[in-house]
Structure formats: C-alpha cells, structure tokens
Design an enzyme around this catalytic site. Structure first.
Site, PDB file in Angstrom:
ATOM      1  N   ASP A  53       0.848  -1.186   0.000  1.00 23.28           N
ATOM      2  CA  ASP A  53       0.000   0.000   0.000  1.00 23.28           C
ATOM      3  C   ASP A  53       0.888   1.242   0.000  1.00 23.28           C
ATOM      4  OD1 ASP A  53      -2.320   1.569   0.096  1.00 23.28           O
ATOM      5  OD2 ASP A  53      -3.282   0.246   1.545  1.00 23.28           O
TER       6      ASP A  53
ATOM      7  N   GLU B  80     -10.454   5.541   5.363  1.00 27.87           N
ATOM      8  CA  GLU B  80      -9.570   4.875   6.314  1.00 27.87           C
ATOM      9  C   GLU B  80      -8.911   5.891   7.236  1.00 27.87           C
ATOM     10  OE1 GLU B  80      -5.845   3.534   4.606  1.00 27.87           O
ATOM     11  OE2 GLU B  80      -6.336   4.589   2.752  1.00 27.87           O
TER      12      GLU B  80
END
Length: 712
Positions: free
Chosen positions: A395, A585
């Site tokens: 990520d 998130e």
C-alpha cells in the site's frame, strides 16, 4: 480489551467455524483444513443457503419503543413484521446463489513463454524498475494535469504509476486521459517498451473522477447480495476506468470486517466470509470481463488488504497521536491462524479462483509482525498454498522510499513484488539495487518481475491500444446511472415499518430534514473526488434524495427541504435523514458510532474532520415538535447506535452510502420499487460492547441480526 476481543474472536472457531461446501465449493478446501486444525472434536454447524450459520443466533433485542426491533435468523417477528407493513427476511437465497463465478486460470503456456523471453532480455536496472509503482503527482498542488515525474518512467523503467486519493488536477475524464497517455507514451520509448500499469482508487465506480458514475459503496452491495449486479457494476467501472487510460483499480475490498468502529467498514461487503468471498469473485469477473475476455474493457483489480485487515483489534491502530485514541486502522490481528484461515482467507482464495493477478498488502500486522514482512502469509500461504501467481503490491508508502536496505530486504524476501511509493523512486531503486545479491537473492528479484510481467501479459497490456477521447462517452452514461439506481434500490434495508408508513403517497406534503438528504458529497462518502471525500456536490454526478423525491412526487412543490428540521408544521410526513460526514480509512475510526454530541471529543486534524457533527438531536427534536409521522433514513457507512430513536419513527431505512443515485432511495420510499436488502453486518444495541458479529459465539446480542431485513 485486546485480550477480551481475542478470546471472543477465537471462540468462533469452536462453534461458528464456517463450512463453505454446500454454498461455495470453490472456497472449501482451506476452510476444511482450518476446521480440522482448530477443533479437537467435530461439531456440526448448519450453513444456510444465504451464507449464514445456523444456531446460536439472536433474534434481536427490544427497542425503546416497546416492540421487538430485531429479527431472528429464521425470520422471526419484528417491529416491521407482517402486522405492521412487512415480513422479515433472514436474507435466504436460492441454493448455490452465493457460490463464486466460473473458475479462471488465465495463465497459459504461451504467456509463460512470453514472460520468460522478456525476462531474459532485461537488464538488472530494468528488472528492479518494474518493482516500483510511483505516485505521479508527488504532492503537487497544481490544478492542471501534472507529470512531474514523467521522466522517471523512461529513466528508471518503472513498472507502475498511481493516482493517489488526493492527487491534484482539474479531475475531468479528458484531463486524466491526457495524463495517462503521457505515461503510456513514456513507457513505449524504453528499450523493451514494457507497458506501465496506471492505477486509481475506483472503489465505488470511478468516484475519484468528476463526472464519473458513483456507485454505492460495498457495504450496500453486501446488503443487496446480488452477484450478477456486482459483476455488472464492476464491468461498468472497468469501462469508465479504462476509457481514461487507467489499467488498474485498487479494488475490490476483500476484507471481512468484524468491528464497525473501523473507518473502512463500508469498503467491506460484510461480516461473513462466504458473502464476501462470493461478491469478491464476481467483482473480479466484472473487472476482467469474465476470465479476461477481449470483447469488453478489462482492468487489473487488486484483492485487498492481504490479509486480516478486517480483523484487527481495537486499540492497536495508529491514530493515537492525532485523535487521542489508538483506534483500529492499520492495527494488529490478535487471533489464531485457524480463525484467520476460516474468516479472513476465503475472499483471497475467491480472488485467486476468479483469475486475480494483484493483491494489495495490508498496512496491518498479525501477532505484531507487519504484513509486508510476513513471509508465512505472503509466500507460504497466499502464493504457495492458494496458488496465487500474480504479484504482491504494498500500500501507499508502507515501505517508504527512504527505507533502509535491511527493511527493504526483509519485505522483498517476505514476498513483496512491487512497492507503491509517494515519490522518491530513484532513492528506493538505488537502495534496493545495492541489496542484491547480498541481502536479496537474484532469484527473488526474478520471481517478482516474472509475476509482474505475467500480470501485464494476462491483462493484455502489451500491444494495447491507447484509448481516445471518443471513448469517454461511457463515463457517467445513462446506462451506468440506471445501473447505479438499481444497485441502490437493492441495497436498501427496511429495519422498521410500523403503521404501514411506507410507501409514501406521491400526493403527500413531505418535509425532508437533515443535510444528508440534500448533499451528494455526504451520500457518496469517502473515496469520492478525494481520499476522505467531502460535503458538497461540485464535480459529483447524480441526484440527492431530496431532489429525487421532488422528481417522483405528484408535484415537486409537495416536497420541501429543511436542513435543521424546522418549519415542518402542517406537513403530512417528515423524512429525517441522519448521516455520517464523509470519511475514509484512518479518519473514519470512531470509538462511539453514535449521532450524539458525545462523539465530538476527537481533535480536529488534517485531513480529518468530525464524523458526527452533533446536529442529529436538533433535527430530530424540531421534527418531533411538528407532531407529524416520521420516517428515518440512515446515510452511513456502517450500522449506528439508533435504538433510542426507534420509538420516534414509524419507519427506519438503512440507505448506506448510495452515491450518484438518490433516486434509488426515493423510488423505494414512494413504493416504485420494493425493499429487498438484508443486513450485511449485525446492528448493535445502544449498549452493545463492540465488536458485534454473527461470527462471535456468545457475543453481544444485536439489535438487528445479520441477514435481517423487512420486505413489503
């Protein structure tokens, strides 16, 4: 707290372990293995055709209004039951309807020959460059298409580029096409002309881009439980993404979210691994036109977040320095391997079965070991045991460009194949190159590049025609908006319908109250135009709930709007829309998923705002004072504490985050379409100790059980 959650989560292995044979044979192999390793004595668990386990379920708690507000897994009575305008459903579906799509193994001997031949031609610099995906914008503030690191593509032989959540440009489809074309052209000038991957966060349609169709977030699709619809939505997303020149989306979310305090709850299809596995498989089938067919656009998807991100423990997250609590995002999974195999692994097997070529590695850890360093899960299980032959991608900045040679070697040796960077590709490549072969064997580099090349060949990137502006007509097309409306209609969950309050009469004078009823940004949620999303409609294609109700009513003048709920006297009915402000998130973690002002203690910090703005009490009070029947519509990315509100409202609808199609909500409210959605997550009582999940044996009793939903 952590130990309590670990005990609760691990106990599901004893009595709630999931057997997927009867519904999803393709997912059964490793789950059977998990059962054997986890249980000293065999126990029988009924597994219903809807993907829910039988036995041990709760029928739901009583509401503050004195009537039962929950439903049983077998369709027990509820406040919206047959005597009050509907019958309850446990989400039961025809046998086999939650199995995966046809198995897809896109790799062929011809592709392997092409990969081997290309690898043999590559220099070490060309190989290592393929292992890097760099953010194109490098934190630019320009409002026009930026290409500051365009030269890196040719000089460093980069394997990929990405448009991260907050990358700045004018954000029109044509500007993105111009930008991606520049990078494609740069890759074509290199010695071997290896095509570049260009990824974007198209997690609910290509919501990042202005004018694109914004589909409901995954939690709504989990409520719809329509595999064909999920495949259609993914295919439409692939069409809009590829028309702009992108070749990858960082989706579908393959997490089995267990704790609704997690800010990514809405990205997950639900709390049950069979439901999630099935929809993940069909999402890949949509992105890939079945098994990488050539008759329609295809893009690479990325199964994320490998692995266990949906099962991290509250209090182990990384937000404490900014928000005053540790939260759950990017936290630690504190359950045993058997539980991870039973709950969190199945969707990744489903992705492999569907022909996925990319997995996005989680920021989180398992037992304290960061996933990017965990060779047991990345290599031994995901690659070897599950047979995943695509590539593992980190990520954003999980392994930054400034990482030490030792840190880079640990991650690459663990199984990382491509590293996603915010910038600094040259620095990272120099460090990585210096670690070979001393700390990283050449065979590991060759394996990583082989996997990346394989994905590019499977996806048809070699020799792919660059799209032209004529193809942009598909973006935000009427067909896609109709599909969005269908998705919203199917996703709505009717939680309560006393006095047959719904459907509404088209001739009724109705007041819509609350910003969530008249704000496209709010109803679209995070990952819309930017990482965290935001209020407002500029750039978002679609219709608000209020506007859509005006369009359906006998006269538009019959439907009026009040942000704070004042001025409703004399109306026939009030529709109160309570909402969460947009978040994604990290910023979306909340210790108390409640509309009350008590949640406003979180400090403000960039880029996060308040998830709850404290306006709910005023809106509800003003509407109650009007003395009219009330309907509650919830625009949220997760179940919220609403038990105390139930006695105030005749009808309650969970609308999730509908995106472009407010008309899908309005259609159901007026009876033009029927409510058919069922809960993809257990809904907690106001006093529940979180997490609440159907997988927790002996866990808290929910207000509404997993799979509950009223039908008319």
């Amino acid at each position: 707290m952590f130990r309590r959650q670990q005990q609760l989560m691990s106990r599901l292995i004893v009595t709630r372990i999931l057997s997927l044979r009867s519904v999803a044979p393709a997912f059964a192999t490793f789950v059977t293995l998990s059962t054997a390793s986890a249980c000293s004595s065999q126990q029988s668990v009924r597994f219903g055709p809807d993907g829910s386990t039988g036995g041990g379920g709760s029928s739901g708690g009583s509401s503050s209004g004195g009537s039962s507000s929950g439903g049983s897994s077998s369709g027990g009575s509820s406040s919206g039951g047959s005597s009050s305008g509907g019958s309850s459903s446990d989400g039961g579906l025809p046998e086999g309807s939650l199995s995966g799509p046809p198995a897809c193994n896109p790799d062929t001997s011809a592709i392997e020959s092409e990969v081997s031949a290309m690898l043999a031609k590559m220099t070490q610099a060309e190989k290592i460059g393929q292992m890097v995906m760099e953010d194109y914008v490098v934190n630019a503030t320009s409002t026009t298409p930026a290409s500051q690191n365009l030269s890196d593509v040719a000089s460093l032989f980069l394997g990929g580029m990405l448009a991260s959540g907050n990358d700045g440009n004018s954000n029109s489809p044509s500007d993105w096409l111009t930008l991606t074309t520049q990078y494609r052209s740069a890759a074509a000038t290199t010695r071997l002309a290896i095509p570049i991957i260009f990824g974007i966060d198209a997690v609910h349609g290509n919501g990042k881009v202005g004018g694109a169709t914004v589909f409901p977030h995954s939690i709504g699709l989990g409520a719809a439980r329509d595999t064909a619809l999920v495949q259609q939505l993914a295919a439409a997303t692939a069409a809009e993404v590829s028309a702009m020149g992108f070749t990858m989306t960082f989706a579908p979310d393959s997490d089995v979210g267990q704790d609704l305090r997690w800010g990514r709850t809405y990205e997950s299809f639900g709390e049950d691994p069979t439901l999630v596995s099935s929809l993940v498989g069909y999402a890949f089938a949509g992105l890939q036109n079945g098994c990488w067919g050539t008759s329609a656009p295809t893009v690479l998807g990325a199964a994320k977040h490998a692995i266990g991100a949906g099962g991290t423990a509250w209090g182990t997250g990384t937000e404490s320095s900014q928000m005053g609590f540790a939260g759950i995002d990017r936290g630690d999974v504190q359950v045993d391997e058997a539980t991870i195999r039973a709950v969190h692994l199945p969707p990744f097997q489903a992705a492999v079965n569907a022909g996925a070529m990319t997995m996005l590695i989680s920021y989180s850890s398992i037992g304290g070991t960061p996933m990017i360093n965990d060779s047991h899960w990345l290599t031994d299980i995901l690659k070897t045991e599950l047979g995943f032959n695509g590539f593992m991608l980190t990520d954003w900045d999980a392994l930054p460009s400034t990482s030490s040679a030792s840190a880079i070697a640990t991650s690459i040796n663990a199984g990382v194949d491509m590293v996603m960077l915010s910038g600094g590709a040259s620095t990272f490549i120099n460090t990585l190159s210096g670690a070979v072969p001393g700390s990283i064997p050449q065979s590991r580099i060759d394996d990583a590049v082989t996997r990346i090349l394989r994905a590019k060949y499977v996806a048809g990137l070699f020799g792919q025609t660059t799209p032209t502006s004529s193809g942009l007509s598909v973006v935000g097309s009427s067909d896609h908006l109709e599909l969005a409306s269908q998705a919203v209609q199917e996703s709505l969950v009717l939680l309560q319908n006393n006095n047959n309050r719904l459907p509404l009469a088209k001739s009724a004078h109705i007041v819509v109250a609350g910003e969530g009823g008249n704000d496209l940004g709010t109803q679209s949620g995070g990952w819309t135009l930017s990482w965290q999303g935001g209020k407002g409609a500029s750039g978002i294609l679609g219709t608000t709930i209020f506007q859509a109700m005006q369009n359906i009513a006998s006269s538009s003048s019959l439907v009026t709007y009040s942000a704070d709920g004042s001025g409703a006297n004399g109306a026939d009915v009030g529709v109160v829309v309570l909402y969460e402000n947009p978040y994604a998130e990290y910023c979306g973690d909340v210790p108390d998923p409640s509309f009350t002002a008590a949640t406003l203690t979180r400090p403000q910090y960039s880029p996060c705002g308040q998830v709850y703005d404290g306006e709910a009490a005023t809106i509800v009070s003003n509407m109650r004072s009007a003395g009219i029947p009330l309907v509650l519509v919830l625009v949220s990315g997760r179940p919220i504490f609403i038990q105390s509100y139930l006695s105030t409202f005749d009808a309650v609808v969970a609308a999730w985050l509908p995106g472009s199609a407010g008309d899908g909500v309005a259609s159901a409210l007026y009876g033009n379409s029927k409510f058919s959605g069922v809960l993809p997550k257990s809904w907690p009582t106001d006093s529940s100790t979180l997490p609440v999940s159907s997988l927790l044996d002996g866990g808290p009793t929910p207000l509404f059980t997993y799979g509950f939903g009223l039908t008319q």
